[in-house]
Design a protein around this motif. Structure first.
Motif, PDB file in Angstrom:
ATOM      1  N   ALA A  54       0.835  -1.203   0.000  1.00 41.29           N
ATOM      2  CA  ALA A  54       0.000   0.000   0.000  1.00 41.29           C
ATOM      3  C   ALA A  54       0.869   1.252   0.000  1.00 41.29           C
ATOM      4  CB  ALA A  54      -0.929  -0.014   1.218  1.00 41.29           C
ATOM      5  N   TYR A  55       1.962   1.234   0.764  1.00 40.59           N
ATOM      6  CA  TYR A  55       2.852   2.399   0.822  1.00 40.59           C
ATOM      7  C   TYR A  55       3.530   2.636  -0.526  1.00 40.59           C
ATOM      8  CZ  TYR A  55       7.009   5.173   1.743  1.00 40.59           C
ATOM      9  OH  TYR A  55       7.991   6.128   1.674  1.00 40.59           O
ATOM     10  N   LEU A  56       4.049   1.573  -1.150  1.00 43.11           N
ATOM     11  CA  LEU A  56       4.739   1.731  -2.440  1.00 43.11           C
ATOM     12  C   LEU A  56       3.780   2.209  -3.529  1.00 43.11           C
ATOM     13  CD1 LEU A  56       7.012  -1.450  -2.369  1.00 43.11           C
ATOM     14  CD2 LEU A  56       7.710   0.928  -2.005  1.00 43.11           C
ATOM     15  N   ILE A  57       2.556   1.670  -3.541  1.00 45.74           N
ATOM     16  CA  ILE A  57       1.574   2.097  -4.539  1.00 45.74           C
ATOM     17  C   ILE A  57       1.204   3.559  -4.336  1.00 45.74           C
ATOM     18  CG2 ILE A  57      -0.830   1.802  -5.277  1.00 45.74           C
ATOM     19  CD1 ILE A  57      -0.489  -1.188  -4.980  1.00 45.74           C
ATOM     20  N   SER A  58       1.217   4.009  -3.090  1.00 43.13           N
ATOM     21  CA  SER A  58       0.891   5.411  -2.805  1.00 43.13           C
ATOM     22  C   SER A  58       1.919   6.363  -3.420  1.00 43.13           C
ATOM     23  CB  SER A  58       0.805   5.648  -1.296  1.00 43.13           C
ATOM     24  OG  SER A  58       2.094   5.620  -0.697  1.00 43.13           O
ATOM     25  N   LEU A  59       3.121   5.836  -3.735  1.00 43.89           N
ATOM     26  CA  LEU A  59       4.162   6.672  -4.337  1.00 43.89           C
ATOM     27  C   LEU A  59       3.973   6.847  -5.841  1.00 43.89           C
ATOM     28  CD1 LEU A  59       7.285   5.163  -2.501  1.00 43.89           C
ATOM     29  CD2 LEU A  59       5.933   7.168  -1.846  1.00 43.89           C
ATOM     30  N   SER A  60       3.098   6.035  -6.415  1.00 44.97           N
ATOM     31  CA  SER A  60       2.868   6.125  -7.860  1.00 44.97           C
ATOM     32  C   SER A  60       2.152   7.423  -8.204  1.00 44.97           C
ATOM     33  CB  SER A  60       2.021   4.937  -8.323  1.00 44.97           C
ATOM     34  OG  SER A  60       1.620   5.101  -9.667  1.00 44.97           O
ATOM     35  N   LYS A  61       2.543   8.005  -9.314  1.00 48.43           N
ATOM     36  CA  LYS A  61       1.936   9.253  -9.772  1.00 48.43           C
ATOM     37  C   LYS A  61       0.929   9.014 -10.893  1.00 48.43           C
ATOM     38  CE  LYS A  61       5.987  11.985  -8.484  1.00 48.43           C
ATOM     39  NZ  LYS A  61       7.063  12.904  -8.950  1.00 48.43           N
ATOM     40  N   THR A 102      11.587  -1.847  -6.527  1.00 45.72           N
ATOM     41  CA  THR A 102      12.568  -1.333  -7.500  1.00 45.72           C
ATOM     42  C   THR A 102      11.983  -0.190  -8.317  1.00 45.72           C
ATOM     43  OG1 THR A 102      13.566  -3.533  -7.653  1.00 45.72           O
ATOM     44  CG2 THR A 102      14.083  -1.977  -9.412  1.00 45.72           C
ATOM     45  N   LYS A 103      10.708  -0.288  -8.600  1.00 40.76           N
ATOM     46  CA  LYS A 103      10.045   0.721  -9.435  1.00 40.76           C
ATOM     47  C   LYS A 103       9.870   2.054  -8.719  1.00 40.76           C
ATOM     48  CE  LYS A 103       5.984   1.204 -12.431  1.00 40.76           C
ATOM     49  NZ  LYS A 103       4.764   0.514 -12.936  1.00 40.76           N
ATOM     50  N   TYR A 104       9.659   2.021  -7.385  1.00 38.83           N
ATOM     51  CA  TYR A 104       9.326   3.261  -6.678  1.00 38.83           C
ATOM     52  C   TYR A 104      10.308   3.640  -5.570  1.00 38.83           C
ATOM     53  CZ  TYR A 104       4.843   2.786  -9.031  1.00 38.83           C
ATOM     54  OH  TYR A 104       3.867   2.676  -9.988  1.00 38.83           O
ATOM     55  N   ASN A 105      11.432   2.928  -5.461  1.00 40.23           N
ATOM     56  CA  ASN A 105      12.337   3.260  -4.350  1.00 40.23           C
ATOM     57  C   ASN A 105      13.016   4.616  -4.515  1.00 40.23           C
ATOM     58  OD1 ASN A 105      14.189   2.751  -6.354  1.00 40.23           O
ATOM     59  ND2 ASN A 105      15.122   0.963  -5.348  1.00 40.23           N
ATOM     60  N   TYR A 106      12.964   5.166  -5.732  1.00 36.61           N
ATOM     61  CA  TYR A 106      13.550   6.494  -5.946  1.00 36.61           C
ATOM     62  C   TYR A 106      12.828   7.560  -5.125  1.00 36.61           C
ATOM     63  CZ  TYR A 106       9.499   7.618  -8.832  1.00 36.61           C
ATOM     64  OH  TYR A 106       8.223   7.859  -9.269  1.00 36.61           O
ATOM     65  N   SER A 152      12.698   8.357   0.931  1.00 40.54           N
ATOM     66  CA  SER A 152      13.785   9.092   1.573  1.00 40.54           C
ATOM     67  C   SER A 152      14.773   8.128   2.227  1.00 40.54           C
ATOM     68  CB  SER A 152      13.216  10.057   2.628  1.00 40.54           C
ATOM     69  OG  SER A 152      14.259  10.634   3.377  1.00 40.54           O
ATOM     70  N   ASP A 153      16.058   8.419   2.072  1.00 43.14           N
ATOM     71  CA  ASP A 153      17.092   7.528   2.610  1.00 43.14           C
ATOM     72  C   ASP A 153      17.020   7.427   4.125  1.00 43.14           C
ATOM     73  OD1 ASP A 153      19.480   5.882   2.246  1.00 43.14           O
ATOM     74  OD2 ASP A 153      20.499   7.500   3.318  1.00 43.14           O
ATOM     75  N   SER A 211      14.283   7.286   5.940  1.00 40.81           N
ATOM     76  CA  SER A 211      12.965   6.836   6.395  1.00 40.81           C
ATOM     77  C   SER A 211      13.116   5.595   7.264  1.00 40.81           C
ATOM     78  CB  SER A 211      12.062   6.540   5.195  1.00 40.81           C
ATOM     79  OG  SER A 211      10.818   6.065   5.625  1.00 40.81           O
ATOM     80  N   ARG A 212      13.159   5.803   8.565  1.00 39.21           N
ATOM     81  CA  ARG A 212      13.349   4.706   9.501  1.00 39.21           C
ATOM     82  C   ARG A 212      12.193   3.709   9.439  1.00 39.21           C
ATOM     83  NH1 ARG A 212      11.077   4.730  14.290  1.00 39.21           N
ATOM     84  NH2 ARG A 212      10.885   6.998  14.299  1.00 39.21           N
ATOM     85  N   ARG A 213      10.970   4.194   9.311  1.00 37.43           N
ATOM     86  CA  ARG A 213       9.806   3.310   9.314  1.00 37.43           C
ATOM     87  C   ARG A 213       9.819   2.358   8.116  1.00 37.43           C
ATOM     88  NH1 ARG A 213       4.815   7.328  11.096  1.00 37.43           N
ATOM     89  NH2 ARG A 213       5.766   8.084  13.030  1.00 37.43           N
ATOM     90  N   VAL A 214      10.150   2.878   6.959  1.00 34.79           N
ATOM     91  CA  VAL A 214      10.205   2.033   5.767  1.00 34.79           C
ATOM     92  C   VAL A 214      11.297   0.981   5.917  1.00 34.79           C
ATOM     93  CG1 VAL A 214      10.577   1.993   3.272  1.00 34.79           C
ATOM     94  CG2 VAL A 214       9.298   3.876   4.303  1.00 34.79           C
ATOM     95  N   LYS A 215      12.458   1.405   6.463  1.00 33.90           N
ATOM     96  CA  LYS A 215      13.550   0.446   6.670  1.00 33.90           C
ATOM     97  C   LYS A 215      13.143  -0.651   7.645  1.00 33.90           C
ATOM     98  CE  LYS A 215      17.389   3.579   5.646  1.00 33.90           C
ATOM     99  NZ  LYS A 215      18.587   4.271   6.194  1.00 33.90           N
ATOM    100  N   ASN A 216      12.455  -0.270   8.712  1.00 36.66           N
ATOM    101  CA  ASN A 216      11.986  -1.274   9.675  1.00 36.66           C
ATOM    102  C   ASN A 216      11.011  -2.257   9.022  1.00 36.66           C
ATOM    103  OD1 ASN A 216      13.484  -0.236  11.765  1.00 36.66           O
ATOM    104  ND2 ASN A 216      11.789   0.916  12.685  1.00 36.66           N
ATOM    105  N   LEU A 217      10.125  -1.718   8.199  1.00 37.46           N
ATOM    106  CA  LEU A 217       9.131  -2.544   7.520  1.00 37.46           C
ATOM    107  C   LEU A 217       9.805  -3.506   6.540  1.00 37.46           C
ATOM    108  CD1 LEU A 217       6.150  -3.176   7.099  1.00 37.46           C
ATOM    109  CD2 LEU A 217       5.999  -1.248   5.513  1.00 37.46           C
ATOM    110  N   LEU A 218      10.745  -2.982   5.775  1.00 40.19           N
ATOM    111  CA  LEU A 218      11.474  -3.827   4.826  1.00 40.19           C
ATOM    112  C   LEU A 218      12.253  -4.921   5.549  1.00 40.19           C
ATOM    113  CD1 LEU A 218      12.800  -1.208   2.258  1.00 40.19           C
ATOM    114  CD2 LEU A 218      11.411  -3.217   1.716  1.00 40.19           C
ATOM    115  N   ALA A 219      12.918  -4.551   6.625  1.00 36.49           N
ATOM    116  CA  ALA A 219      13.766  -5.502   7.348  1.00 36.49           C
ATOM    117  C   ALA A 219      12.946  -6.645   7.927  1.00 36.49           C
ATOM    118  CB  ALA A 219      14.520  -4.770   8.467  1.00 36.49           C
ATOM    119  N   MET A 220      11.808  -6.328   8.533  1.00 37.28           N
ATOM    120  CA  MET A 220      11.007  -7.380   9.151  1.00 37.28           C
ATOM    121  C   MET A 220      10.403  -8.310   8.108  1.00 37.28           C
ATOM    122  SD  MET A 220       7.894  -4.916  10.480  1.00 37.28           S
ATOM    123  CE  MET A 220       6.947  -6.202  11.258  1.00 37.28           C
ATOM    124  N   ILE A 221      10.143  -7.796   6.917  1.00 35.94           N
ATOM    125  CA  ILE A 221       9.583  -8.631   5.848  1.00 35.94           C
ATOM    126  C   ILE A 221      10.659  -9.543   5.250  1.00 35.94           C
ATOM    127  CG2 ILE A 221       8.632  -8.573   3.502  1.00 35.94           C
ATOM    128  CD1 ILE A 221       7.077  -6.048   4.356  1.00 35.94           C
TER     129      ILE A 221
END
Length: 588
Positions: A500-507, A537-541, A544-545, A547-557
């Protein structure tokens, strides 16, 4: 089954003094203008009878009861057995004359047709029954007992019709309904002339009639059209190929019962419950059920068409609407439903089967189930083919559970169809991006699981909500926190959050269906990881480098390997819930 229903119906008639009064009390004549012509040739009564299609209320006049009697004893058995070979005149005796008003306007009704009608009534053997020895025999037997047609009365009626029918005043001929003219006669005369028509025509085909010990048995005409075009109805291994045969008394009883059913169908009472223990019949609306307890009996579903049909029937055994265990539809997520406050009204205790069926109709099938519950498969229409397939898959189990409460392992059957169909409903809501409906349907699924597991607590839905709190703590943690072993629910919830977070980055303007659909159709964790990597890969640009919350989410997954197959329900729950990445920091 049918004979059991007829036996109950006959007992009800006997309790009410016998005869046909119960039928007449609920009789529904066709819409139209009704006239009664007195013996001196003047029009004594002119009334409009109209059935409101929405309210099922009948507009009646002062002479409604009298007209009902005359109408009931002047009806054709079917349009395949008319007195008028041209099928312009729809009545069956000299005391009545029925036509569609359009026949006057269009010129279909002519003096030739009028004469043909009365000539046939005067000499039915020569004009109508001559080709059927059985019909001639039945008619001659009736004539010997009751006498020939009153020629003088018939000619008087013929003359009045020919003198007045084309010049009647005060009748709205623009309506597409009936003009029915009745002539004054005694009740005995109406009944006698009605019987004169009925007896030679009441059987499906007199060729199937047989005489046993001086008594005629034949194939009834109700709900059964046996002819050369339907050879599959013929039982070739028997001496008499007809499926079943009834004598004159039995076939008249069946006709009375079908007349009663026709009246009920006309006013929208399509669900008929027959209690063979108490000798009672309960006629209910098309979406209504009987509220009485029935130890044994039958259920009939009626269909109103050119004739009243019984396309579906079932046995009743220990029928009751009260559920042994109430269904608690809980709002586990404590959602307020500000955009759809009507959703909140559904929550609560459900104790009756039909109420739960209506809830399923609303939550799972978007109000398309009830309207399609009894239709032919080819007539079922919904928002898309997938819902149509779901309704066709589920409706038999839902009907048996809610309408007849009959069958082995009813709850298991209902559970087996609700599990896939409610999941498909969830997916449909995700694709439609209806967040409150997703939440509502999740609450229903969790409530259903609690009901079918026969658990009195709310552990199913509560544990799902606890998952969100556990994942939230890990995402908001100052330090990286991982999912503990055997906590697949947290993993799939977290994946839903990340998607849901990654899709929210789509324009993109219409991004929802194209991006979420591949995840909804995923069947394995490997494919899930692959699609998640592609999306990241499509939306990681745009991430923000720092972003602690995103890193935590990625790590736990990425650090967790689930044991169970892809849990699409928990994935959708994570996808639809408020995204924790965007949660505001609480002030310390």
């Amino acid at each position: 089954m049918l004979q059991g229903c007829i036996a109950v119906f006959q007992k009800i008639l006997e309790e009410q003094g016998g005869g046909e009064q119960k039928i007449l009390d609920e009789y529904v004549p066709a819409n139209g203008t009704y006239l009664i012509v007195s013996k001196d040739g003047t029009i004594r009564v002119q009334e409009e009878i109209q059935l409101d299609k929405k309210t099922k209320e009948i507009r009646k006049g002062l002479h409604f009861s009298e007209l009902c009697f005359m109408d009931y004893h002047s009806r054709l058995i079917s349009m395949n057995k008319p007195i008028d070979a041209k099928k312009v005149i729809h009545s069956d005796n000299e005391w009545s004359f029925w036509i569609k008003k359009d026949s006057l306007v269009s010129g279909k009704l002519t003096e030739e047709i009028i004469d043909g009608y009365y000539d046939t009534l005067l000499d039915p053997v020569g004009k109508k029954y001559g080709k059927s020895k059985e019909a001639v025999r039945i008619y001659r037997n009736f004539e010997e007992k009751n006498g020939a047609v009153d020629q003088e009365a018939l000619e008087r009626c013929r003359k009045w019709i020919k003198d007045h029918i084309f010049s009647l005043e005060g009748i709205d001929l623009s309506k597409k309904d009936y003009l029915k003219i009745f002539f004054e006669a005694s009740e005995e005369e109406y009944i006698r002339e009605d019987q004169r028509y009925i007896l030679p025509n009441i059987y499906n085909n007199n060729d199937y009639n047989v005489e046993i010990n001086g008594e005629i048995f034949g194939l009834p005409d109700d709900n059964l059209g046996m002819n050369v075009k339907k050879p599959f109805l013929s039982i070739k291994t028997r001496k008499y190929p007809a499926p079943y045969l009834l004598n004159e008394h039995q076939v008249m009883q069946q006709k009375e019962f079908f007349n009663y059913l026709t009246n009920q169908a006309a006013i929208g009472r399509l669900n008929i419950y027959v209690d063979t223990d108490q000798n009672k019949i309960y006629a209910c609306g098309g979406n209504e059920v009987c509220e009485e307890h029935i130890n044994s009996g039958y259920f009939l579903r009626l269909k109103k068409g050119k004739e009243t049909e019984i396309p579906w029937q079932d046995n009743l055994s220990g029928y009751k609407q009260e559920m042994d265990i109430p269904f608690y539809f809980r709002n586990f997520t404590n959602t307020e439903y500000t955009r759809h406050p009507e959703y909140a009204k559904r929550f609560g205790k459900i104790e009756r089967r039909n109420m739960l069926k209506d809830c399923i109709n609303d939550v799972v099938f978007w109000n398309y189930l009830n309207g399609n519950l009894w239709l032919e498969a080819s007539e079922v229409s919904t928002v898309d083919d997938k819902m149509r397939c779901d309704i066709l898959r589920a409706r038999e189990a839902i009907r048996e559970w809610s309408v007849t409460a009959f069958g082995v392992d009813q709850d298991k059957r209902l559970e087996s169809v609700l599990e896939p169909t409610s999941l498909n409903a969830l997916k449909r809501s995700v694709l439609e991006n209806q967040s409150e409906r997703i939440d509502w349907q999740l609450n229903f699924r969790w409530s259903s699981k609690a009901y079918f597991s026969k658990e009195e607590d709310d552990s199913v839905g509560r544990s799902a909500c606890e998952v969100m709190e556990y994942v939230k703590q890990k995402i908001l943690s100052e330090e990286t926190s991982y999912i503990e072993e055997d906590h697949d629910n947290e993993y799939y919830f977290a994946v839903g959050q990340l998607v849901a977070y990654l899709i929210s980055l789509s324009k993109a303007g219409d991004r929802n269906q194209a991006l979420i659909n591949p995840f909804l159709n995923t069947t394995s964790n490997g494919a899930l990881r692959q699609r998640l990597t592609q999306l990241y890969t499509k939306y990681n640009y745009a991430i923000s480098d720092g972003s602690r919350r995103v890193k935590n989410l990625l790590a736990m997954i990425m650090a967790y390997t689930p044991d169970k197959p892809f849990d699409v329900e928990m994935f959708i729950w994570g996808y639809a819930a408020n995204n924790i990445v965007y949660t505001k920091e609480e002030k310390k």
